[in-house]
Scaffold this active site. Sequence first.
Site, PDB file in Angstrom:
ATOM      1  N   ILE A   1       0.871  -1.174   0.000  1.00 24.17           N
ATOM      2  CA  ILE A   1       0.000   0.000   0.000  1.00 24.17           C
ATOM      3  C   ILE A   1       0.908   1.223   0.000  1.00 24.17           C
ATOM      4  O   ILE A   1       1.843   1.304   0.804  1.00 24.17           O
ATOM      5  CB  ILE A   1      -0.938  -0.020   1.219  1.00 24.17           C
TER       6      ILE A   1
ATOM      7  N   HIS B   1      -4.396  -4.668 -11.872  1.00 23.81           N
ATOM      8  CA  HIS B   1      -5.165  -5.246 -10.767  1.00 23.81           C
ATOM      9  C   HIS B   1      -6.029  -6.366 -11.342  1.00 23.81           C
ATOM     10  O   HIS B   1      -6.685  -6.179 -12.362  1.00 23.81           O
ATOM     11  CB  HIS B   1      -6.042  -4.160 -10.113  1.00 23.81           C
TER      12      HIS B   1
ATOM     13  N   GLN C   1      -4.551 -13.079 -20.028  1.00 28.62           N
ATOM     14  CA  GLN C   1      -4.968 -11.770 -20.570  1.00 28.62           C
ATOM     15  C   GLN C   1      -4.085 -10.639 -20.037  1.00 28.62           C
ATOM     16  O   GLN C   1      -3.771  -9.695 -20.757  1.00 28.62           O
ATOM     17  CB  GLN C   1      -6.441 -11.500 -20.228  1.00 28.62           C
TER      18      GLN C   1
ATOM     19  N   ASP D   1      -6.194   0.929  -5.790  1.00 28.87           N
ATOM     20  CA  ASP D   1      -6.893   0.316  -6.930  1.00 28.87           C
ATOM     21  C   ASP D   1      -7.950   1.237  -7.543  1.00 28.87           C
ATOM     22  O   ASP D   1      -9.001   0.772  -8.009  1.00 28.87           O
ATOM     23  CB  ASP D   1      -7.504  -1.046  -6.540  1.00 28.87           C
TER      24      ASP D   1
END
Length: 208
Positions: free
Chosen positions: A92, A109, A173, A145
Amino acid sequence: MKRIVILISGRGSNMEAIVKAHAQEAWQAEIAAVISNRPDSAGLKFAAEHGVATAVVDHKAYPSREAFDAELQRVIDGFAPDLVVLAGFMRILTPGFTRHYEGRMLNIHPSLLPAFTGLHTHERAIEAGCRFAGATVHFVTAELDHGAIVAQAVVPVLDGDDASKLAARVLVQEHRMYPRAVRWFIEGQLRIEGERVVQLAGESQSFS
Ligand code: GRF
């Protein structure tokens, strides 16, 4: 030549995908360094073997988040990056740090943001009965995020999925999308318009 610094915490498969695309597609950019907050990150070995400078700033050696981020910033800035890429960097970040790199720091993310910020995204998507999951590349802001979305990839959630099966499908992906997004930034093809990010050449920002 633009300079890229990549931050990792572990396996580093997204970093690998970026390093490989950079070499294969002869980007007009240099991967200046790969930095980890964990000395035992597997990705550090790959980077070193591919001629990329590596550094470790071990968060355990610092008494506070602020002290760690200050040292991390000092080490990153020593490589004079145009872009900082968070690739599985599990920390964080303090507001001062994110402000310092505003508009020049990307994150990936493993969810379709704004759904499922934070940890355990795949478990949570399965538990919520989602039929689709995916990953998001976004600019980093002080809020975890959040930040303008550069690209998203979508995959189906299949009957019988567990978190690791879904994570593996999403990761395929991620490895397609993240190198593309980084290249767009390097080529000056991204413009932030309010909450939206526009790809100036009109390439699709949706992956599936
Ligand atoms: C990826 O799923 C990424 O989206 C998330 O953490 C994972 C990192 O994997 N932030 P790797 O270290 O890039 O292999």
